[in-house]
Design a protein around this motif. Structure first.
Motif, PDB file in Angstrom:
ATOM      1  N   THR A 107      38.328  38.588  31.352  1.00  0.00           N
ATOM      2  CA  THR A 107      38.730  39.832  31.831  1.00  0.00           C
ATOM      3  C   THR A 107      37.895  41.001  32.694  1.00  0.00           C
ATOM      4  O   THR A 107      38.676  41.465  33.314  1.00  0.00           O
ATOM      5  N   THR A 108      36.670  40.664  32.598  1.00  0.00           N
ATOM      6  CA  THR A 108      35.812  41.588  33.614  1.00  0.00           C
ATOM      7  C   THR A 108      35.799  41.246  34.929  1.00  0.00           C
ATOM      8  O   THR A 108      35.751  42.164  35.807  1.00  0.00           O
ATOM      9  N   HIS A 109      35.826  40.015  35.277  1.00  0.00           N
ATOM     10  CA  HIS A 109      35.418  39.588  36.775  1.00  0.00           C
ATOM     11  C   HIS A 109      36.601  39.266  37.503  1.00  0.00           C
ATOM     12  O   HIS A 109      36.713  39.705  38.541  1.00  0.00           O
ATOM     13  N   PRO A 110      37.404  38.192  37.063  1.00  0.00           N
ATOM     14  CA  PRO A 110      38.317  37.764  37.699  1.00  0.00           C
ATOM     15  C   PRO A 110      39.453  38.812  38.432  1.00  0.00           C
ATOM     16  O   PRO A 110      39.589  39.822  37.884  1.00  0.00           O
ATOM     17  N   GLU A 111      39.946  38.596  39.511  1.00  0.00           N
ATOM     18  CA  GLU A 111      40.953  39.410  39.804  1.00  0.00           C
ATOM     19  C   GLU A 111      42.332  39.183  38.883  1.00  0.00           C
ATOM     20  O   GLU A 111      42.826  37.979  38.780  1.00  0.00           O
ATOM     21  N   PRO A 112      42.585  40.033  38.392  1.00  0.00           N
ATOM     22  CA  PRO A 112      43.815  40.207  37.347  1.00  0.00           C
ATOM     23  C   PRO A 112      45.333  39.382  38.106  1.00  0.00           C
ATOM     24  O   PRO A 112      45.886  38.549  37.404  1.00  0.00           O
ATOM     25  N   LEU A 144      31.531  32.565  32.604  1.00  0.00           N
ATOM     26  CA  LEU A 144      31.363  32.682  33.955  1.00  0.00           C
ATOM     27  C   LEU A 144      29.888  32.615  34.440  1.00  0.00           C
ATOM     28  O   LEU A 144      29.395  33.043  35.238  1.00  0.00           O
ATOM     29  N   ARG A 149      41.720  44.415  42.784  1.00  0.00           N
ATOM     30  CA  ARG A 149      40.595  45.381  42.617  1.00  0.00           C
ATOM     31  C   ARG A 149      40.025  45.762  43.743  1.00  0.00           C
ATOM     32  O   ARG A 149      39.461  46.997  43.880  1.00  0.00           O
ATOM     33  N   VAL A 172      44.268  44.230  31.504  1.00  0.00           N
ATOM     34  CA  VAL A 172      44.537  42.845  32.151  1.00  0.00           C
ATOM     35  C   VAL A 172      45.815  41.890  31.160  1.00  0.00           C
ATOM     36  O   VAL A 172      46.566  41.402  32.037  1.00  0.00           O
ATOM     37  N   ASP A 216      27.375  27.071  37.796  1.00  0.00           N
ATOM     38  CA  ASP A 216      27.431  26.449  36.555  1.00  0.00           C
ATOM     39  C   ASP A 216      28.247  25.169  36.611  1.00  0.00           C
ATOM     40  O   ASP A 216      28.956  24.706  35.662  1.00  0.00           O
ATOM     41  N   ARG A 248      29.589  44.264  40.041  1.00  0.00           N
ATOM     42  CA  ARG A 248      29.327  45.278  39.088  1.00  0.00           C
ATOM     43  C   ARG A 248      28.156  45.221  38.504  1.00  0.00           C
ATOM     44  O   ARG A 248      27.681  44.496  38.060  1.00  0.00           O
ATOM     45  N   GLU A 297      33.173  32.862  41.857  1.00  0.00           N
ATOM     46  CA  GLU A 297      34.446  32.513  40.919  1.00  0.00           C
ATOM     47  C   GLU A 297      35.158  31.434  41.912  1.00  0.00           C
ATOM     48  O   GLU A 297      35.517  30.248  41.217  1.00  0.00           O
ATOM     49  N   GLU A 341      39.481  47.613  29.383  1.00  0.00           N
ATOM     50  CA  GLU A 341      40.057  46.791  30.511  1.00  0.00           C
ATOM     51  C   GLU A 341      40.724  45.330  30.263  1.00  0.00           C
ATOM     52  O   GLU A 341      41.500  45.021  30.674  1.00  0.00           O
TER      53      GLU A 341
END
Ligand SMILES: Cc1cc2nc3c(=O)[nH]c(=O)nc-3n(C[C@H](O)[C@H](O)[C@H](O)COP(=O)(O)O)c2cc1C
Lengths: 462, 401
Positions: free
Chosen positions: B104-109, B58, A138, B175, A203, B146, A105, B171
């Motif tokens: 919403t799954t990967h980035p840090e909220p 992503l 997280r 977020v 990407d 994950r 990211e 999830e």
């Protein structure tokens, strides 16, 4: 003999007591207009790059939010990308943590900044991690101190592999044949270790400078190793001339072991400055600024962070507290780890205060508001030049004390004198990218630019 | 006479048709360049569109669950982070809302929330987000932290039949919640700059969010002071029950895909039911219908382009498709307005060609036909869609205490 080129970075003041928010000329530290003014000033002064620090949690003091200094700042990547739209030449460097980000990211965000700015992105990779900051993520505060630079190094390797995984000529966009990408356009990047398990296809296309410039800002031996292995620039704190020269020799001496030459790593310590028409005027001005930076309450609060005790009963203009520091649970939080080292120096501080007969406030001024360059513009210009010509630094990261006009005077008065000396640029003529401005070697296209776990799993064994 | 509505546009690569990049009007080598995005955004801004969404994903293959998504070389590949594209576009546009997509799954909220707050600062109150739940296997491999997650839609096609998808929506809800909480964490007047007391900040007006969820927790307040809108405009795209419930519970605005105007009524009632059950926001959910459009001067010219594109790479889409003249598009917009949507989001089949047609022909005609809400000069995106600027929830709590 040709003169060595001076490199300058412009630090937008952050959330510490450098920033004098009480100054009548002080503006917003968050409105975009402040950043725009600052960036345009730095670009007028031909700075190499604009620099932002980062703090991922609001600082607390004795369990409460720290309320004396400027608090609050924008998200680093979002503000730099907005600045890319209103600037043309200046590099845009942000401090971004390796513990509380994921390589895929962050690499794509930095890749985005790099493409949208035409190759002007930079990344100050910091490692500071503790449970206090971790509580916003997280990840949590999971990382041992010993693993911080291990993760940082792998993070940098992995990021470099991602940035170089696209060939420069990956996009053919042949409407006739229908081939958008050439066949071998993108390499898969695998990195499987104790800390990472990434099997990635990047990407974001390659940027004009190949990858963002990497900056490092830690001082430990591990930090120096990380810098000599991965960084293009070190943001150091070594500003006293002899100390700076020693640091410079030490770090540059380590480069050969990595197959790098001395010019491939620039050292740009943080420097504050105060100008006056005469030396005496400048010194007086410096004194006024220091008193504004270290108000009595600031001084007491500063010592409370070291002592880890309520010192509100002490007089800032009186002697140091006669109680011993509380070495129990740490309560001053969010100060990026500088205070652990200082706490060990309580004895030293007492000795210094006694020897020089310093009050609490005067001691804190010595420690935090000791301006690097004070004098006439001629004096400041000649000092900056001397540091560079005599290999104490490659330039400086200049920090003003007022937001957002703190760089105006430097740009108007000191920059022309540096140009007259022939050691500072008169135009951005070195090229379009931050690599070009810094005189760094170009990044080799379409191949990993450092030996790393690119498309292989062998690095796992290290 | 229809109610007046808003028009929005969805920006993505060379347009929504997979073969669009092969058209003569396309600029396929520039899709990740600053000039390309600046030009698109300025066209949309000058045209008076309410907002522009910016797609994201992503992984190289986008959000496709297809096996060969990463290896296909005949489709547009390579993209930019949408939140950052929006930030870049903010200073070069004046009125248009900027609504990037965020997974919403990967980035840090926490990072996502501060990025959106900053977008709101740099755009002076025009920031929003479109939240996307779930992840593909390749996205998970790219991140590498994950292993478990959805593998595609279940055979039934229904989200509720796949526990992994259901979890992804829970999830996404967390977020959405923390984006709003962090935006509220600084009250409007938290920065006091009080010379007498020496305090920059009134610490009683900055609040830790102390969020403990099923998927993550966040303790502190935001690092970003409160932004012009207070909260970014939260949006989602929804096609079926679980996403409708997500939107009804968490969004300010939902993009839906009615097969035709007649289908709007059913969607609106399902959304209203879900809102009755779960919505905590005071304002009603705004509903925008998506239309994928290809616009030419004559129906025959439009059909010819369409056939050429379909031969090269057939489009499969969730949205209603209009291939025709500007008048044809205006007719569809009018039908949707009559059916009761609050707005229409146009997805240009080709960029920049169909965006230019929207700006030059569709919008002027829709405006003179009296279908469009004129710009009322409201200062922020939220206010333009009729939502008030919210006080921080923490400020409200104190009043009650
Ligand atoms: C000049 C300087 C500036 C720093 N700036 C930041 C910063 O903005 N944000 C941050 O989280 N850490 C910052 N750090 C902390 C370092 O990244 C690093 O975590 C810390 O110095 C400990 O590493 P070390 O043991 O190698 O010194 C900075 C350090 C130095 C020396």
């Amino acid at each position: 003999m040709t003169r060595r080129r001076i490199h300058l970075a412009a630090h937008f003041p952050g959330v510490n007591n450098t920033t004098v928010w009480t100054d009548p000329a002080a503006g917003s530290q968050i409105d975009f207009s402040s950043f725009e003014h600052f960036a345009r000033t730095a670009e007028r002064g031909f700075f190499d790059y604009l620099f932002l620090a980062e703090g991922l949690r609001l600082r607390e003091h004795r369990g409460q939010l720290h309320d004396l200094d400027v608090a609050g700042r924008p998200n680093t990547l979002a503000i730099l990308t907005a600045l890319a739209a209103v600037t043309e030449h200046i590099g845009l460097v942000g401090t971004l943590n390796t513990t509380f980000n994921e390589p895929y990211e962050l690499a794509r965000q930095l890749g985005t900044l790099d493409l949208l700015s035409g190759g002007r992105a930079g990344w100050n990779a910091v490692t500071s991690s503790d449970a206090f900051h971790g509580a916003n993520f997280r990840r949590g505060g999971y990382l041992d101190h010993a693993d911080r630079y291990v993760r940082a190094s792998e993070f940098a390797e992995l990021s470099k592999a991602l940035w170089s995984s696209w060939r420069d000529d990956a996009i053919v966009a042949d409407a006739e044949t229908g081939a958008f990408l050439r066949d071998d356009a993108i390499a898969r990047v695998r990195h499987e270790t104790r800390l990472f398990d990434v099997d990635a296809v990047f990407d974001v296309p390659r940027s004009p400078q190949g990858r963002p410039v990497i900056v490092q800002a830690g001082d430990s031996p591990d930090g120096r190793d990380f810098a000599t292995a991965h960084a293009d620039v070190i943001f150091s704190l070594h500003t006293a001339f002899d100390d700076a020269q020693q640091f410079y020799r030490d770090v540059k001496g380590r480069l050969a072991a990595h197959g790098r030459d001395e010019d491939s790593l620039k050292i740009l310590p943080a420097a504050t400055f105060v100008l006056g028409d005469t030396e005496a005027e400048a010194r007086e001005h410096s004194r006024e600024i220091a008193l504004a930076q270290v108000r009595p309450q600031t001084a007491i609060t500063y010592l409370e962070q070291i002592w880890n005790r309520d010192l509100s009963g002490y007089d800032a203009d009186g002697p140091l507290p006669d109680v011993e520091p509380d070495t129990g649970v740490e309560t001053a939080q969010g100060f990026a780890g500088r205070h652990a080292a200082i706490r060990a120096r309580v004895g030293q501080l007492r000795a210094q205060a006694t020897a020089e007969n310093l009050s609490i406030r005067e001691l804190v001024i010595r420690l935090t508001a000791n301006h690097t360059f004070v004098g006439t513009p001629e004096h400041v210009a000649s000092e900056i030049d001397r540091y560079v010509q005599e290999r104490a630094t490659d330039g400086f990261t200049v920090v003003g004390h007022v937001t957002p006009h703190g760089l105006d005077e430097f740009t108007e008065k000191v920059v022309p004198l540096l140009q007259e000396r022939g050691s500072y640029r008169r135009s951005y003529d070195e090229g379009a990218t931050l690599h070009d401005l810094l005189g760094l070697p170009p990044v080799v296209a379409g191949a990993p630019d450092t030996p790393g776990p690119h498309d292989t799993a062998t690095a796992a064994a290290r | 006479m229809s109610d007046r509505i808003h028009l929005a546009v969805a920006l993505d690569g060379a347009g929504w048709h997979p073969a669009a990049w092969r058209e003569r009007t396309a600029r396929p080598a520039e899709l990740t360049s600053p000039a390309y995005w600046r030009a698109l955004a300025r066209t949309a801004d000058d045209a008076g569109l309410l907002l522009a969404t910016i797609e994201d994903a992503l992984s190289l293959g986008g959000r496709s669950f297809e096996q060969d998504a990463e290896t296909r070389r005949d489709l547009v590949r390579g993209r930019l982070d949408a939140v950052l594209v929006a930030s870049f576009l903010a200073p070069v546009t004046r009125r248009i809302g900027l609504v990037p997509t965020a997974t919403t799954t990967h980035p840090e909220p926490f990072h996502l929330a501060t990025g959106l707050q900053t977008l709101d600062h740099v755009s002076r109150g025009r920031g929003g987000v479109r939240l996307v739940a779930g992840s593909t296997a390749q996205e998970r491999a790219n991140f590498g932290r994950r292993a478990d997650g959805p593998t595609g839609l279940p055979a039934s096609g229904r989200v509720e039949d796949d526990p992994a998808l259901l979890a992804a929506f829970r999830e996404a809800g967390e977020v959405a919640d923390v984006i709003r909480r962090l935006a509220d964490s600084w009250e409007d007047d938290a920065i006091v700059r009080d010379l007498a007391s020496g305090k920059f900040l009134d610490r009683d007006r900055v609040h830790n969010v102390d969020f403990e969820g099923e998927f993550f927790s966040i303790t502190g307040a935001s690092i970003v002071p409160r932004s012009p809108q207070g909260q970014p405009l939260v949006t989602a795209l929804a096609h079926q029950s679980v996403p409708y419930r997500f939107a009804a519970e968490h969004a300010d605005l939902v993009f839906v895909t009615p097969a035709d105007a007649a289908a709007v009524h059913g969607i609106r009632s399902e959304l209203a039911e879900a809102a009755d059950a779960a919505r905590t926001l005071d304002e009603p959910l705004r509903v925008f219908a998506d239309l994928l459009v290809l616009v030419e001067e004559t129906p025959a010219a439009a059909a010819a382009v369409w056939n050429r594109l379909q031969e090269r790479a057939p489009l499969t889409t969730d949205a209603r498709v209009v291939v025709g003249t500007a008048d044809d598009v205006v007719d569809e917009i009018r039908a949707l307005a009559d059916a009761g949507v609050d707005g229409v989001r146009l997805r240009p089949a080709r960029l920049p060609a169909d965006l230019e047609a929207i700006a030059d022909r569709v919008i002027p005609r829709a405006a003179s036909a009296g279908i469009l809400l004129p710009d009322d000069g409201a200062p922020t995106l939220r206010e333009r869609v009729g939502l008030p600027r919210l006080a921080s929830r923490y400020a409200r709590q104190e009043v009650g205490a």
